[in-house]
Write an enzyme that holds these catalytic residues in place. Structure first.
Site, mmCIF file in Angstrom:
data_model
loop_
_atom_site.group_PDB
_atom_site.id
_atom_site.type_symbol
_atom_site.label_atom_id
_atom_site.label_comp_id
_atom_site.label_asym_id
_atom_site.label_seq_id
_atom_site.Cartn_x
_atom_site.Cartn_y
_atom_site.Cartn_z
ATOM 1 N N HIS A 121 0.895 -1.338 0.072
ATOM 2 C CA HIS A 121 0.086 -0.027 -0.006
ATOM 3 C C HIS A 121 1.036 1.352 0.052
ATOM 4 O O HIS A 121 2.037 1.154 0.527
ATOM 5 C CB HIS A 121 -0.987 -0.184 1.096
ATOM 6 C CG HIS A 121 -1.913 1.160 1.403
ATOM 7 N ND1 HIS A 121 -1.603 2.194 1.762
ATOM 8 C CD2 HIS A 121 -3.181 0.871 1.087
ATOM 9 C CE1 HIS A 121 -2.747 2.960 1.785
ATOM 10 N NE2 HIS A 121 -3.737 1.957 1.493
ATOM 11 N N ASP A 198 2.464 -4.780 7.742
ATOM 12 C CA ASP A 198 1.183 -3.991 7.610
ATOM 13 C C ASP A 198 0.213 -4.863 7.791
ATOM 14 O O ASP A 198 -0.009 -5.786 6.785
ATOM 15 C CB ASP A 198 1.389 -3.275 6.393
ATOM 16 C CG ASP A 198 0.158 -2.434 5.776
ATOM 17 O OD1 ASP A 198 -0.872 -2.756 6.864
ATOM 18 O OD2 ASP A 198 0.182 -1.760 4.990
ATOM 19 N N GLN A 201 -5.379 -5.291 6.668
ATOM 20 C CA GLN A 201 -6.300 -6.292 6.041
ATOM 21 C C GLN A 201 -6.258 -7.662 6.921
ATOM 22 O O GLN A 201 -6.836 -8.802 6.571
ATOM 23 C CB GLN A 201 -6.035 -6.512 4.562
ATOM 24 C CG GLN A 201 -5.906 -4.982 3.759
ATOM 25 C CD GLN A 201 -7.430 -4.240 3.670
ATOM 26 O OE1 GLN A 201 -8.494 -5.120 4.335
ATOM 27 N NE2 GLN A 201 -7.772 -3.221 3.890
ATOM 28 N N LYS A 224 -11.061 -0.497 10.356
ATOM 29 C CA LYS A 224 -11.148 -1.787 9.428
ATOM 30 C C LYS A 224 -11.638 -2.970 10.099
ATOM 31 O O LYS A 224 -11.733 -4.018 9.468
ATOM 32 C CB LYS A 224 -9.918 -2.046 8.445
ATOM 33 C CG LYS A 224 -9.385 -0.839 7.578
ATOM 34 C CD LYS A 224 -8.205 -1.369 6.678
ATOM 35 C CE LYS A 224 -7.695 -0.097 6.119
ATOM 36 N NZ LYS A 224 -8.174 0.406 4.775
ATOM 37 N N CYS A 362 -4.752 2.670 -3.589
ATOM 38 C CA CYS A 362 -3.590 3.061 -3.102
ATOM 39 C C CYS A 362 -2.349 2.201 -3.199
ATOM 40 O O CYS A 362 -1.580 1.814 -2.224
ATOM 41 C CB CYS A 362 -3.668 3.354 -1.524
ATOM 42 S SG CYS A 362 -4.715 4.527 -1.094
HETATM 43 N N1 PMP Z 1 -2.108 -0.802 4.616
HETATM 44 C C1 PMP Z 1 -3.167 -1.365 3.914
HETATM 45 C C2 PMP Z 1 -3.020 -3.026 3.573
HETATM 46 C C3 PMP Z 1 -4.425 -1.086 3.817
HETATM 47 O O1 PMP Z 1 -5.534 -1.529 3.155
HETATM 48 C C4 PMP Z 1 -4.644 0.424 4.372
HETATM 49 C C5 PMP Z 1 -6.008 1.053 4.202
HETATM 50 N N2 PMP Z 1 -6.593 1.170 2.806
HETATM 51 C C6 PMP Z 1 -3.453 0.797 4.948
HETATM 52 C C7 PMP Z 1 -2.434 0.346 4.923
HETATM 53 C C8 PMP Z 1 -3.513 2.468 5.573
HETATM 54 O O2 PMP Z 1 -4.503 2.642 6.485
HETATM 55 P P1 PMP Z 1 -5.103 3.908 7.040
HETATM 56 O O3 PMP Z 1 -5.625 4.805 5.866
HETATM 57 O O4 PMP Z 1 -6.359 3.218 8.176
HETATM 58 O O5 PMP Z 1 -3.774 4.613 8.005
#
Ligand code: PMP
Length: 405
Positions: A121, A198, A201, A224, A362
């Site tokens: 991401h 990270d 998910q 999430k 993203c």
């Molecule tokens: N890493 C992953 C794999 C994500 O899915 C997300 C959220 N789309 C993020 C990082 C970033 O999370 P946040 O926007 O809640 O900081």
């Protein structure tokens, strides 16, 4: 398990959009907050709220207990060793940036290397690029296979004496791939390289055990996993957190301040400057209670069975291409329909009451690797049902009719 009963905990799902039954399949972006969590938030704000840590009065103590109680809950939820390994942040993005500032800016020098993967991401790419531009570090990217798995040989090859950190997504938000984090961590540890995982998910969908994975850092976002926005967690092994410099300066992160010198507080408080997001953290605690009442294993089973159903139905549709691996995957399905633009897919599906995400999620470098500008993405949570999946499939068939594909 009575899943229809569980679904009733999420009254937001029981509504119509554009006159159609809502089928909410955008859970990977943000999940919904069930009634027991909403009730807890109201009770806290109505009867317990005050600023934490500083007050001598009863309400401040109550609020501090509520907040610090969540730290213990999070510790147990991911099986950390100690409460002080849990740092509250606003979300995974802030957690990764904290590691970049606290560890990267303090210890990394020109020529040192950070290894990430093609499926990261942006939150696990951009902070390292910022460090590259500031310090002259080298960012190495491990390639993935056509079906969206990390190339293990290339991963091992990317590690060198100059590697100072590996940044790795546990479950891909675009492909659904569940990476074998435990194995990849052990490969990095053979060379004494710390690993930041990270877990955004992963924590909503499966039991995560940071000690078993042996991750050095693990980040995730509350929103999430049935908590409101504004809460997130950076887990770090105490030995790492202790060596890191603070991210932000201010109240609460200090032991003493004079104009000449400031001494910092113990971990984790050293990393929690200012008044934290008390209410979202209280919500995260209630969300963990909620998920554990159902059981993470049951949630994983439910999502696997709904997910298999969704994947089977999507793959049976002519002209539909589903990205990502067939096995070892979470219930996140990026797909394309012939050459129809994903934004058109998303718009037509929305008119049919089906909420999905269309775009790059993203993960722009991953889109480039897949050879597409964007994908449509349906992500299934335990509170979805077969009807949601059928509605998705019906709406995709309608897209195919409209575009004649
Ligand atoms: N890493 C992953 C794999 C994500 O899915 C997300 C959220 N789309 C993020 C990082 C970033 O999370 P946040 O926007 O809640 O900081």
């Amino acid at each position: 398990m009575d899943w229809e009963r569980v679904r009733k905990d999420f009254p937001i799902l029981d509504q119509k959009v554009h006159g159609k039954r809502l089928a909410f399949l955008d859970n990977a972006a943000s999940s919904h907050v069930p009634e027991p969590v909403l009730e807890r938030l109201l009770t806290y704000q109505r009867t317990e709220h005050s600023n934490i840590h500083r007050g001598v009065h009863a309400l401040s103590q109550r609020a501090t207990d509520a907040f610090e109680g969540v730290r213990t809950k999070v510790k147990d939820f991911i099986n950390a060793r100690e409460d002080r390994e849990i740092v509250f942040v606003r979300g995974a993005t802030e957690g990764i940036n904290l590691v970049m500032h606290g560890y990267g800016r303090k210890y990394l020098k020109a020529g040192d290397e950070v290894v990430i993967t093609t499926m990261e991401h942006h939150a696990n790419i951009v902070p390292w690029q910022m460090l590259r531009d500031e310090k002259g570090i080298v960012l190495k990217v491990v390639p993935i296979t056509d079906d969206g798995r990390i190339e293990e040989d290339a991963f091992v090859e990317a590690l060198s004496e100059r590697t100072r950190l590996v940044g790795l997504v546990h479950v891909s938000n675009s492909l659904g791939t569940i990476n074998d984090v435990k194995r990849l961590v052990s490969l990095a540890h053979q060379r004494d390289i710390p690993v930041l995982v990270d877990g955004c998910q992963a924590t909503p969908h499966m039991k995560v055990d940071v000690q078993d994975l042996d991750a050095d850092f693990y980040v995730f976002s509350g929103h999430k996993m049935c908590a409101p926005t504004g809460s997130g967690v950076l887990y770090g092994k105490a030995s790492w957190l202790e060596r890191m410099q603070p991210f932000m300066g201010g109240g609460d992160m200090i032991l003493s301040v004079s104009f000449e010198k400031t001494t910092y507080n113990q971990i984790p408080h050293k990393f929690e400057a200012g008044t934290p997001a008390i209410l979202p953290v209280v919500g995260l605690g209630a969300a963990i209670d909620y998920l554990e009442t159902i059981g993470m294993d049951r949630i994983a089973e439910r999502e696997a069975s709904l997910g298999d159903y969704a994947l089977g139905r999507l793959k049976a549709l002519e002209g539909v291409r589903v990205f990502g691996p067939d096995k070892d995957r979470a219930s996140v399905y990026s797909f394309g329909i012939s050459d129809v633009h994903p934004h058109d897919i998303g718009t037509i599906l929305d008119q049919a009451g089906v909420a999905i995400r269309a775009g790059h999620h993203c993960t722009q470098p991953l889109m480039k690797r897949l050879g597409v500008p964007a994908t449509a993405r349906a992500s299934v949570a335990f509170y979805n049902n077969e009807e949601d999946v059928d509605q998705l499939v019906g709406a995709i068939e309608h897209v195919r009719e409209i575009f004649g594909v």
